[in-house]
Design a protein around this motif. Structure first.
Motif, short mmCIF file in Angstrom:
data_model
loop_
_atom_site.label_atom_id
_atom_site.label_comp_id
_atom_site.label_asym_id
_atom_site.label_seq_id
_atom_site.Cartn_x
_atom_site.Cartn_y
_atom_site.Cartn_z
N ASN A 309 26.78 -16.73 1.20
CA ASN A 309 26.66 -16.94 -0.25
C ASN A 309 26.15 -15.70 -0.98
OD1 ASN A 309 23.92 -16.86 0.28
ND2 ASN A 309 23.58 -19.05 -0.06
N GLU A 356 23.72 -19.87 5.13
CA GLU A 356 22.46 -20.23 4.48
C GLU A 356 21.46 -20.76 5.50
OE1 GLU A 356 20.79 -23.37 1.10
OE2 GLU A 356 22.94 -23.07 1.36
N GLU A 397 30.20 -23.93 2.52
CA GLU A 397 28.85 -24.43 2.74
C GLU A 397 28.68 -25.71 1.92
OE1 GLU A 397 26.11 -20.78 4.12
OE2 GLU A 397 26.57 -20.78 1.97
#
Length: 402
Positions: A309, A356, A397
């Motif tokens: 991200n 993440e 994600e």
């Protein structure tokens, strides 16, 4: 479904203890979520000596295997996250692979099973890969051309890449896409010896030069773009190009000597990039402020990468220690020894990809993928093909289905 059932059993078992602590319930639920990877994220690993690709489902720790056209391929992820680009540089070939996961803002749809796309490319030494504005791009070192295709054509029968000829000499080059659909491309004028280029110009989709180069450097390698700025590592400083033809050099730190950034990484913030050189470390490049500030200064970095991200920077040291940095604060937020030490002279070194919640590290010596939980630093090992080589994350994600 089994995982969800176990979660409910766990919460019901503890219900008498947690009845009056609603905040604790929320914390426990977050902890359970963080303990596993997102449902629709996958890891793809190529192999150094065989044609096998290992497709890893990190949620259940399973691997399935597919045969690419050639071994030792470089892997990249397209802008949408759905597809992977498979670059066979030495074999002049590009393949595409579909995760089967299509993102719809708040959920993910499953579109068939993982498989190779119909879209393939054939060009001379395809090397540099980018994906913006729904396009897939390669820079072809063998003749200085670009190859471009649309992500939407991945499953179109007999689909292939279109060649953009901008009149460039063959060189080890790169390109970047601007938001208006034009491209920044490197060019070589032979003012320095070797295959590295010295300049950058802006072209349109036909290859026509819109803005000639304004800055000449002592060599360029590595680049990234956020659509507004195209940033190139150069021996003369950090070269910044814009779609309107503006160009500038940001000076390197005064103690760099002959060192310069050969790798440029994107971040989640417009105008901010990460520059990396093995000779000094990783630094935040702020295009707006014309500044370069250290994130980690070390000559013992084996690899550094932005997270999926783009909000974090992962750094893997030769000692086997992994460090996680927040790109907003430039502070280290996690660190732990996650693998055995690796010799700096090793012919095949581990590579990693960072999500993440987890970091994934290839282990060429043991034919494994090391999955490290960033909350607990618990480690799980997943069998891969014989000699895992390159790695990329693709998919999303997200765990919400339609």
């Amino acid at each position: 479904m089994k995982i969800k059932s176990y979660r409910l059993l766990f919460l019901f078992t503890l219900a008498p203890l947690l009845y009056s602590c609603s905040n604790d319930d929320a914390v426990d639920e977050v902890a359970l979520e963080d303990a596993q990877e997102y449902k629709y994220l996958r890891v793809l690993v190529s192999d150094e000596t065989t044609n096998q690709l290992s497709l890893i489902n990190p949620v259940d720790g399973t691997a399935s295997f597919f045969d690419a056209k050639f071994a030792k391929s470089a892997l990249y992820t397209t802008e949408s996250g759905r597809y992977a680009g498979i670059i066979h540089r030495a074999d002049n070939t590009v393949e595409t692979f579909d995760s089967g996961f299509e993102y719809h803002g708040d959920h993910v749809d499953t579109k068939g099973t993982p498989k190779f796309g119909s879209l393939t490319g054939s060009s001379l030494l395809p090397t540099h890969f980018k994906s913006k504005l729904g396009e897939i791009l390669t820079f072809n070192d063998g003749d200085g051309t670009l190859s471009v295709a649309k992500e939407s054509d991945v499953h179109v029968a007999n689909a292939s890449f279109t060649t953009i000829n901008a009149g460039l000499l063959a060189h080890h080059g790169a390109m970047a896409t601007f938001k208006n659909g034009t491209y920044a491309v490197t060019e070589k004028d032979n003012t320095i010896s070797g295959t590295l280029p010295e300049k950058v110009k802006v072209i349109d989709r036909t290859g026509k030069t819109l803005y000639a180069a304004k800055v000449s450097t002592a060599g360029i390698h590595g680049n990234a773009s956020d659509g507004t700025y195209a940033v190139f590592g150069s021996a003369s400083g950090v070269l910044v190009a814009e779609s309107n033809g503006n160009q500038k050099l940001i000076p390197l730190p005064s103690d760099f000597g002959t060192a310069w950034f050969g790798t440029i990484l994107e971040t989640a913030t417009t105008g901010k990039f990460v520059g990396y050189t093995a000779a000094k470390g990783a630094y935040l490049i702020d295009i707006i402020a014309n500044s370069i500030n250290p994130i980690i200064e070390s000559t013992k970095i084996m690899q550094c990468k932005s997270s999926y991200n783009l909000s974090k920077l992962g750094v893997l040291l030769y000692s086997g220690e992994f460090l996680l940095f927040d790109l907003n604060t430039l502070q280290s937020v996690k660190n732990a020894n996650v693998i055995a030490a690796v010799s700096e002279t090793a012919t095949q070194k581990p590579q990693f990809a960072l999500s993440e919640r987890f970091v994934y590290i290839t282990s060429p010596a043991t034919a494994e993928l090391v999955q490290v939980n960033l909350s607990t630093f618990n480690i799980m090992k997943i069998k891969t093909s014989t000699t895992p080589y390159c790695i990329t994350l693709f998919g999303h994600e997200n765990s919400a289905a339609h």
